[in-house]
Structures are given as C-alpha cells and as structure tokens.
Design a protein around this motif. Sequence first.
Motif, PDB file in Angstrom:
ATOM      1  N   PHE A  83       3.318   1.638   5.649  1.00 10.04           N
ATOM      2  CA  PHE A  83       3.506   0.232   6.156  1.00 10.04           C
ATOM      3  C   PHE A  83       2.970   0.283   7.644  1.00 10.04           C
ATOM      4  O   PHE A  83       2.122  -0.763   7.818  1.00 10.04           O
ATOM      5  N   ALA A  84       3.207   0.965   8.361  1.00 12.01           N
ATOM      6  CA  ALA A  84       3.047   1.211   9.883  1.00 12.01           C
ATOM      7  C   ALA A  84       1.405   1.324   9.738  1.00 12.01           C
ATOM      8  O   ALA A  84       0.583   0.677  10.557  1.00 12.01           O
ATOM      9  N   LEU A  85       0.943   2.387   8.727  1.00 13.85           N
ATOM     10  CA  LEU A  85      -0.572   2.513   8.778  1.00 13.85           C
ATOM     11  C   LEU A  85      -1.438   1.229   8.453  1.00 13.85           C
ATOM     12  O   LEU A  85      -2.337   1.042   9.169  1.00 13.85           O
ATOM     13  N   GLY A  86      -0.843   0.807   7.371  1.00 11.32           N
ATOM     14  CA  GLY A  86      -1.536  -0.882   7.153  1.00 11.32           C
ATOM     15  C   GLY A  86      -1.559  -1.549   8.361  1.00 11.32           C
ATOM     16  O   GLY A  86      -2.447  -2.440   8.578  1.00 11.32           O
ATOM     17  N   SER A  87      -0.364  -1.833   8.974  1.00 12.85           N
ATOM     18  CA  SER A  87      -0.289  -2.693  10.130  1.00 12.85           C
ATOM     19  C   SER A  87      -1.129  -2.339  11.378  1.00 12.85           C
ATOM     20  O   SER A  87      -1.838  -3.279  11.793  1.00 12.85           O
ATOM     21  N   LEU A  88      -1.483  -0.952  11.445  1.00 11.47           N
ATOM     22  CA  LEU A  88      -2.284  -0.690  12.550  1.00 11.47           C
ATOM     23  C   LEU A  88      -3.875  -1.100  12.089  1.00 11.47           C
ATOM     24  O   LEU A  88      -4.609  -1.335  12.846  1.00 11.47           O
ATOM     25  N   VAL A  89      -4.047  -0.834  10.847  1.00  9.48           N
ATOM     26  CA  VAL A  89      -5.300  -1.098  10.507  1.00  9.48           C
ATOM     27  C   VAL A  89      -5.782  -2.447  10.490  1.00  9.48           C
ATOM     28  O   VAL A  89      -6.911  -3.043  11.174  1.00  9.48           O
ATOM     29  N   ALA A  90      -5.017  -3.615  10.149  1.00 12.45           N
ATOM     30  CA  ALA A  90      -4.919  -4.852  10.445  1.00 12.45           C
ATOM     31  C   ALA A  90      -5.026  -5.259  11.833  1.00 12.45           C
ATOM     32  O   ALA A  90      -5.788  -6.326  12.189  1.00 12.45           O
ATOM     33  N   ALA A  91      -4.322  -4.456  12.621  1.00 11.69           N
ATOM     34  CA  ALA A  91      -4.297  -4.915  13.949  1.00 11.69           C
ATOM     35  C   ALA A  91      -5.507  -4.643  14.837  1.00 11.69           C
ATOM     36  O   ALA A  91      -5.976  -5.271  15.705  1.00 11.69           O
ATOM     37  N   LEU A  92      -6.408  -3.648  14.153  1.00  6.50           N
ATOM     38  CA  LEU A  92      -7.506  -3.206  14.826  1.00  6.50           C
ATOM     39  C   LEU A  92      -8.939  -3.772  14.098  1.00  6.50           C
ATOM     40  O   LEU A  92     -10.018  -3.588  14.287  1.00  6.50           O
ATOM     41  N   ALA A  93      -8.654  -4.391  13.129  1.00  4.83           N
ATOM     42  CA  ALA A  93      -9.522  -5.301  12.343  1.00  4.83           C
ATOM     43  C   ALA A  93     -10.413  -6.398  13.180  1.00  4.83           C
ATOM     44  O   ALA A  93      -9.812  -7.110  13.934  1.00  4.83           O
ATOM     45  N   ALA A 154       2.098 -15.353  18.241  1.00  4.22           N
ATOM     46  CA  ALA A 154       0.734 -15.288  18.175  1.00  4.22           C
ATOM     47  C   ALA A 154      -0.046 -15.655  19.149  1.00  4.22           C
ATOM     48  O   ALA A 154      -1.188 -15.114  19.725  1.00  4.22           O
ATOM     49  N   ALA A 155       0.433 -16.867  19.716  1.00  4.03           N
ATOM     50  CA  ALA A 155      -0.112 -17.513  21.049  1.00  4.03           C
ATOM     51  C   ALA A 155      -0.136 -16.359  22.225  1.00  4.03           C
ATOM     52  O   ALA A 155      -1.072 -16.593  22.958  1.00  4.03           O
ATOM     53  N   HIS A 156       0.872 -15.671  22.232  1.00  8.81           N
ATOM     54  CA  HIS A 156       1.209 -14.899  23.652  1.00  8.81           C
ATOM     55  C   HIS A 156       0.602 -13.486  23.312  1.00  8.81           C
ATOM     56  O   HIS A 156       0.247 -12.703  24.007  1.00  8.81           O
ATOM     57  N   LEU A 157       0.447 -13.230  22.022  1.00  6.30           N
ATOM     58  CA  LEU A 157      -0.102 -11.902  21.653  1.00  6.30           C
ATOM     59  C   LEU A 157      -1.703 -11.813  21.246  1.00  6.30           C
ATOM     60  O   LEU A 157      -2.063 -10.682  20.806  1.00  6.30           O
ATOM     61  N   GLY A 158      -2.335 -12.735  21.531  1.00  7.26           N
ATOM     62  CA  GLY A 158      -3.717 -12.689  21.076  1.00  7.26           C
ATOM     63  C   GLY A 158      -4.197 -12.849  19.610  1.00  7.26           C
ATOM     64  O   GLY A 158      -5.315 -12.771  19.125  1.00  7.26           O
ATOM     65  N   GLY A 159      -3.201 -13.550  19.012  1.00  9.15           N
ATOM     66  CA  GLY A 159      -3.518 -14.009  17.510  1.00  9.15           C
ATOM     67  C   GLY A 159      -3.094 -13.242  16.452  1.00  9.15           C
ATOM     68  O   GLY A 159      -2.089 -12.409  16.821  1.00  9.15           O
ATOM     69  N   LEU A 160      -3.656 -13.227  15.543  1.00  4.00           N
ATOM     70  CA  LEU A 160      -3.013 -12.556  14.047  1.00  4.00           C
ATOM     71  C   LEU A 160      -2.998 -10.988  14.384  1.00  4.00           C
ATOM     72  O   LEU A 160      -2.234 -10.392  14.124  1.00  4.00           O
ATOM     73  N   GLN A 161      -4.170 -10.424  15.212  1.00  3.91           N
ATOM     74  CA  GLN A 161      -4.127  -8.862  15.120  1.00  3.91           C
ATOM     75  C   GLN A 161      -2.758  -8.492  16.215  1.00  3.91           C
ATOM     76  O   GLN A 161      -2.463  -7.415  15.927  1.00  3.91           O
ATOM     77  N   GLY A 162      -2.514  -9.469  17.188  1.00  2.00           N
ATOM     78  CA  GLY A 162      -1.524  -9.177  18.033  1.00  2.00           C
ATOM     79  C   GLY A 162      -0.269  -8.870  17.119  1.00  2.00           C
ATOM     80  O   GLY A 162       0.689  -8.007  17.360  1.00  2.00           O
ATOM     81  N   LEU A 163       0.040  -9.913  16.254  1.00  2.00           N
ATOM     82  CA  LEU A 163       1.152  -9.768  15.370  1.00  2.00           C
ATOM     83  C   LEU A 163       1.103  -8.479  14.474  1.00  2.00           C
ATOM     84  O   LEU A 163       2.317  -7.832  14.350  1.00  2.00           O
ATOM     85  N   PHE A 164       0.064  -8.053  14.194  1.00  2.00           N
ATOM     86  CA  PHE A 164      -0.059  -6.899  13.167  1.00  2.00           C
ATOM     87  C   PHE A 164       0.542  -5.658  14.112  1.00  2.00           C
ATOM     88  O   PHE A 164       0.694  -4.752  13.728  1.00  2.00           O
ATOM     89  N   GLY A 165       0.019  -5.547  15.346  1.00  2.00           N
ATOM     90  CA  GLY A 165       0.218  -4.751  16.349  1.00  2.00           C
ATOM     91  C   GLY A 165       1.940  -4.523  16.673  1.00  2.00           C
ATOM     92  O   GLY A 165       2.352  -3.423  16.834  1.00  2.00           O
ATOM     93  N   LEU A 166       2.298  -5.811  16.818  1.00  5.96           N
ATOM     94  CA  LEU A 166       3.894  -5.907  17.127  1.00  5.96           C
ATOM     95  C   LEU A 166       4.600  -5.215  15.776  1.00  5.96           C
ATOM     96  O   LEU A 166       5.423  -4.469  15.830  1.00  5.96           O
ATOM     97  N   THR A 167       4.029  -5.681  14.699  1.00  3.97           N
ATOM     98  CA  THR A 167       4.605  -5.151  13.297  1.00  3.97           C
ATOM     99  C   THR A 167       4.631  -3.632  13.512  1.00  3.97           C
ATOM    100  O   THR A 167       5.336  -2.805  12.903  1.00  3.97           O
ATOM    101  N   PHE A 168       3.635  -3.166  13.676  1.00  2.73           N
ATOM    102  CA  PHE A 168       3.355  -1.395  13.774  1.00  2.73           C
ATOM    103  C   PHE A 168       4.305  -1.067  14.642  1.00  2.73           C
ATOM    104  O   PHE A 168       5.178   0.185  14.318  1.00  2.73           O
ATOM    105  N   VAL A 169       4.543  -1.469  15.886  1.00  2.00           N
ATOM    106  CA  VAL A 169       5.878  -0.957  16.894  1.00  2.00           C
ATOM    107  C   VAL A 169       7.008  -1.184  16.190  1.00  2.00           C
ATOM    108  O   VAL A 169       8.071  -0.138  16.102  1.00  2.00           O
ATOM    109  N   LEU A 170       7.369  -2.200  15.410  1.00  2.81           N
ATOM    110  CA  LEU A 170       8.587  -2.723  14.889  1.00  2.81           C
ATOM    111  C   LEU A 170       8.955  -1.553  13.725  1.00  2.81           C
ATOM    112  O   LEU A 170      10.165  -1.036  13.475  1.00  2.81           O
TER     113      LEU A 170
END
Length: 399
Positions: A83-93, A154-170
């Motif tokens: 799940f973390a790997l998928g979140s990272l891929v989406a964050a970098l998309a 999303a507004a504070h983290l730069g949009g959708l990719q920022g949310l995926f990055g946060l998910t990776f950390v969580l």
Amino acid sequence: MTKQELRSALALALVVGLRMFGLFLVLPVLALDLQRMPGVTPWLIGVALGIYGIGHLLLQIPLGLLSDHIGRKPVITFGLLLFALGSLVAALAHGVDGIILGRALQGTGAVTGASQALAADLSSEHSRNAVMGILGSMIGLAFLLAMLLGSTLAAHLGGLQGLFGLTFVLVLVAIVALWLLVPHAPAPRTHGSEGLAAIMHTLRDARLLTLDVSAFVLHGLLTLFFVVMPLQLAHGLHLAVGEQWRIYVPALLAAGLVMGGALPRLRGLDASVRVTQASALLLGLGLLALAFARGSLALGLLGAILFFVAFSLLEASMPGLVSRMAQPARRGAALGAYSAAQFFGVIIGGAVGGVLLGAIGVRGVFIVGAVVALSWLLLLLASGARLRQSAPAAESGMG
C-alpha cells in the motif's frame, strides 16, 4: 472487556485507522483534480476511483487464508508495504496514468480481512463484538476525518499528489505501530487442505453470503457517490472546494454523533440486523435527495447527512457480524471474502459510475444508486429472519 483487550483493540484500531484515513483522504478531491488533467474522461475518473478494488478483490481471500497459516502480523505488514509503494507511485505521478497505477498498487495491500481477523483473535467471545465495534468505529472515524480534512489538506500540500505523499508517511507509521503496540496473537492453525474448505464453507453459508452482498453494494454505492458528488457540489450547488465544508462538516458531524450513540447499543444480533436494514433505507433516501438537490443547498445537505450516517453505521457494524458468524479457524477466510466483496463493489461502482456519468449525467447516477440501495433493502428484509434465527448456533460454535 479486559484492560488488555481494550489496549489491544485500541492499538490495532490505530493501525487500521491510519491506513484507512490515507485511503479515504483523496476521495473529496480526486474527481475534481483529475478533471483538470489533460485527456481525462468520465470513464478514467471512474477507473481511478475504483481500480484499487481489483487488487483487494483478487488478494483478500488468499491473504486472509495465508494469515490463518503463518500469522496475522507478517501478512498485514506485507500488505501495508504494498500500500505504501502504491501511495509513493501516485505521489510522484505527473498524469492520470500514474495516478491509476498508484491506486492499483495500493489495492494489492489487501489486508482488511487479516486485520479484522487479528482483532477477533485478540478478544474473547464475550468481548469480541465490542472489540470489532472499536475497530469499525475507527474505520468510520477515519472516513469522517478524511472527508472533513481532505480538501483542506490538499490545498496545503499541493493537491492530490501531496495527499498521496502524506498517505505514504502514515502507512509507514502504521507498520511501526503494528509491531510496537499490537500484541502477538498466533492465528488458529489449519491444514493446507483447509484453504478450499474454508472458502467453500463461506460460500455455502447463507448468512455470510448476505453480508458479502451487502458489502459489495455498500462500497459500490460509496465509489459511485464519489464519482459524482464532487461534481454536484461544484456545479450543482455552486460550492468551490474551499466552501464544500458547508455540506461535509454538518453531514459528517451528524454521522459521528449517530454512530457514537448507536454502536454501544448494538450488542444483540437483532439490533444489528435492524440497524443494517434502516441504514440501507437511509442510504437510498439520501441518494434520492442528492439527485434532486441541484440549486438547493438544504436538499443537498439533507442527502449528504442521510448518506454519511448510513454509511458510517454500516461500515462500523457489519464486520462484527461476519466475525461472530465465522468459525475461528476460518475467520481469516470469511473476513477476507467479506473484504473481497467490498472491493469488488469498489471496482464495479467506479466503472459503472464513470460510464453512467457520461451517459445520463450526475442526476441519473444518483437515481440509479438510490434504486440499487432500495433493492438491497428488500434483500435485507427477506434475510432478516434467517440471520436472527441462526445467530445462537453460530455463536455457540466459537471458541
């Protein structure tokens, strides 16, 4: 419930809650953000929303069975890493294709059933319903918080990719919490030949099948809802992303209050069945209200309240019913099948929602969802007596 059971339930609920919070977090903004990407169609929006369900559909039962053999924690850890790997891929998309790939990889972390089985392993028969209620409540709370915070984060983290990055950390935090905070509970061991037997037992049990169908419908409607709800808020109710809290906050607060008041009272199976039936009715009425809410903030709010109250109650209560009806040595398989049904619904809901959006528009999608919910209610009404009558035998067979 003993203090040890309470500590174990809260620790595992934290692990599950972090994962589910990340999964739900993108729902309020995914359709709108994707709509702004080049080459995006309604179909691709539906695919992006629903594709993570494919991995869950294919892997929930195998991973649930594997957890019955080698233990819950190793399987849950493996799933969280995927799940973390998928979140990272989406964050970098950089486009919709990367988002879809990341969501698909997220879906391979199919450990919902194994997590619920671990919760059951860590509790006695007497307290199991309360422990599963805590786990379900955390999932419901994660959903509520994600809906409240998704747009703002999303507004504070730069949009959708920022949310995926946060998910990776969580998710990485969840892995640490799993090993440091959650006690070890050896899974009931079964012979290799028991895998097929466990699956066949689940498929032959009419009670479990009814709950599996319910999981399919509920999550199909959830995904379908999020194909069109962001568009209804933006274009039908003329609410910018920063104003959508006017719908989400009251609706989710109402859901939280109702869930908090109802779950402690769901100790008996009869009460749980009645709440499931009532929630299906509320779900259908909420979708129907949203279908005709264009231009009416009050009707949109009513529809959202009914939908989120119903979903939160169902998401928190139904896994407990499955755990009570499944045999201990087959609990991983039964909850894996239940989770697979959930995510089969995600796939179908996303795909059908995308197709219907292009064909009949936002109102038409909501109307179709209402018809499906009310049809599901008829199934629950027809199955209610069987579920209640078979409960004592099912519970007496647990150890």
